[in-house]
Design a protein around this motif. Structure first.
Motif, PDB file in Angstrom:
ATOM      1  N   SER A  46     -14.468  -6.017   5.980  1.00  0.00           N
ATOM      2  CA  SER A  46     -13.527  -6.492   4.962  1.00  0.00           C
ATOM      3  C   SER A  46     -12.126  -6.333   5.557  1.00  0.00           C
ATOM      4  O   SER A  46     -11.539  -5.253   5.531  1.00  0.00           O
TER       5      SER A  46
ATOM      6  N   ASN B 219      -4.731  -4.808   6.406  1.00  0.00           N
ATOM      7  CA  ASN B 219      -5.464  -4.286   5.243  1.00  0.00           C
ATOM      8  C   ASN B 219      -4.509  -3.628   4.241  1.00  0.00           C
ATOM      9  O   ASN B 219      -4.606  -2.434   3.957  1.00  0.00           O
ATOM     10  N   PRO B 220      -3.586  -4.414   3.707  1.00  0.00           N
ATOM     11  CA  PRO B 220      -2.577  -3.837   2.816  1.00  0.00           C
ATOM     12  C   PRO B 220      -3.144  -3.508   1.447  1.00  0.00           C
ATOM     13  O   PRO B 220      -4.195  -3.996   1.059  1.00  0.00           O
ATOM     14  N   GLY B 221      -2.388  -2.697   0.737  1.00  0.00           N
ATOM     15  CA  GLY B 221      -2.721  -2.463  -0.652  1.00  0.00           C
ATOM     16  C   GLY B 221      -2.145  -3.574  -1.511  1.00  0.00           C
ATOM     17  O   GLY B 221      -1.829  -4.674  -1.034  1.00  0.00           O
ATOM     18  N   PHE B 222      -1.951  -3.286  -2.770  1.00  0.00           N
ATOM     19  CA  PHE B 222      -1.511  -4.315  -3.723  1.00  0.00           C
ATOM     20  C   PHE B 222      -0.168  -4.905  -3.329  1.00  0.00           C
ATOM     21  O   PHE B 222      -0.004  -6.117  -3.226  1.00  0.00           O
TER      22      PHE B 222
ATOM     23  N   GLY C  82       1.515  -4.661  -0.431  1.00  0.00           N
ATOM     24  CA  GLY C  82       1.505  -5.302   0.884  1.00  0.00           C
ATOM     25  C   GLY C  82       0.889  -6.680   0.811  1.00  0.00           C
ATOM     26  O   GLY C  82       1.342  -7.622   1.476  1.00  0.00           O
ATOM     27  N   THR C  83      -0.187  -6.803   0.020  1.00  0.00           N
ATOM     28  CA  THR C  83      -0.821  -8.112  -0.144  1.00  0.00           C
ATOM     29  C   THR C  83       0.133  -9.076  -0.826  1.00  0.00           C
ATOM     30  O   THR C  83       0.239 -10.264  -0.463  1.00  0.00           O
TER      31      THR C  83
END
Length: 250
Positions: A26, A42-45, A47-48
């Motif tokens: 993922s 693979n950022p968090g909220f 970063g996304t």
């Protein structure tokens, strides 16, 4: 550093785990060369959110990779032991081959001789001449479990004259005592050893006897002996008696 492949070949390694399971792929990556360069892996909220904003403003790019496969239905077992329980049963049985018909079991001594000479001493007249004997043997006898070997007479007096008429009891008798001895190869009760000679004797003054055995099979010899009756003559007539041999599984 340039992370965007352009006109190049990307080789994808496909891996399936055969041993302990690893996390399924993922991946989510963002990058932009400017106006403010960035790389987000693979950022968090938030970063996304920032990465997607760069994609929307057409100043950044995005890479996504995910993989999924259903898990084992049960916990994997690399070694499986399957135990099969086998069972059955054997019926208890005793066997004794005693001929093909009842006639084979009728033991007739014929005439039991007495001293009939007119020159006999009065103290010897009408006494038995000699012992009466019978031998019975079978090649098939035994039991397949712990058992009793039993011998019994129907009358402790032995062979009995049931219609003797009148007689002087000081000088005559109307019975002939006899003994029975059986011999075979067997083992003691509950013993697990090689068979050895076994015997059971019911004497002239006894009515019955028994001997416990473990499982056995062998020939059996039965000797019946009516010793000479001394001191008294025998009353004329028919003498009879029965002896029963019983093999009884316990």
């Amino acid at each position: 550093m340039k992370n965007i492949l352009c006109g190049a070949v990307a080789a994808l390694a496909l891996v399936a785990a055969a041993a302990p399971a690893s996390a399924q792929t993922s991946e989510l990556h963002y990058a932009s060369p400017g106006p403010i360069p960035y790389q987000i892996t693979n950022p968090g909220f938030f970063g996304t959110l920032a990465g997607e904003l760069g994609v929307a403003l057409e100043v950044g790019t995005r890479y996504r990779a995910s993989a999924d496969a259903p898990s084992d239905t049960e916990t994997a077992t690399p070694v499986v032991d399957v135990v099969f329980t086998l069972s059955g049963s054997v019926n208890k049985d005793c066997s004794f081959y005693s001929g093909n018909d009842a006639g084979a079991r009728n033991i007739d001594f014929g005439v039991i001789g007495v001293r009939t000479g007119n020159n006999e001493n009065v103290n010897d007249a009408f006494e038995m001449v000699g012992p009466a004997t019978a031998n019975i043997d079978t090649l098939t006898a035994g039991c397949n479990f712990n058992n009793n070997v039993e011998i019994s007479k129907n009358d402790i007096r032995g062979l009995v004259n049931t219609a003797p008429g009148g007689y002087d009891t000081n000088e005559f008798q109307a019975n002939i005592p006899y003994s029975v001895a059986a011999n075979w190869t067997g083992v003691a009760l509950n013993a697990q050893v090689a068979g050895s000679p076994q015997s059971l004797t019911v004497g002239t003054a006894a009515n019955a006897g028994t001997k416990q055995q473990g499982a056995w099979r062998s020939r059996m010899d039965i000797d019946i002996v009516a010793p000479v009756v001394t001191g008294k003559g025998l009353v004329a007539g028919d003498y009879s008696g029965t002896t029963t041999l019983t093999l009884r599984a316990l």
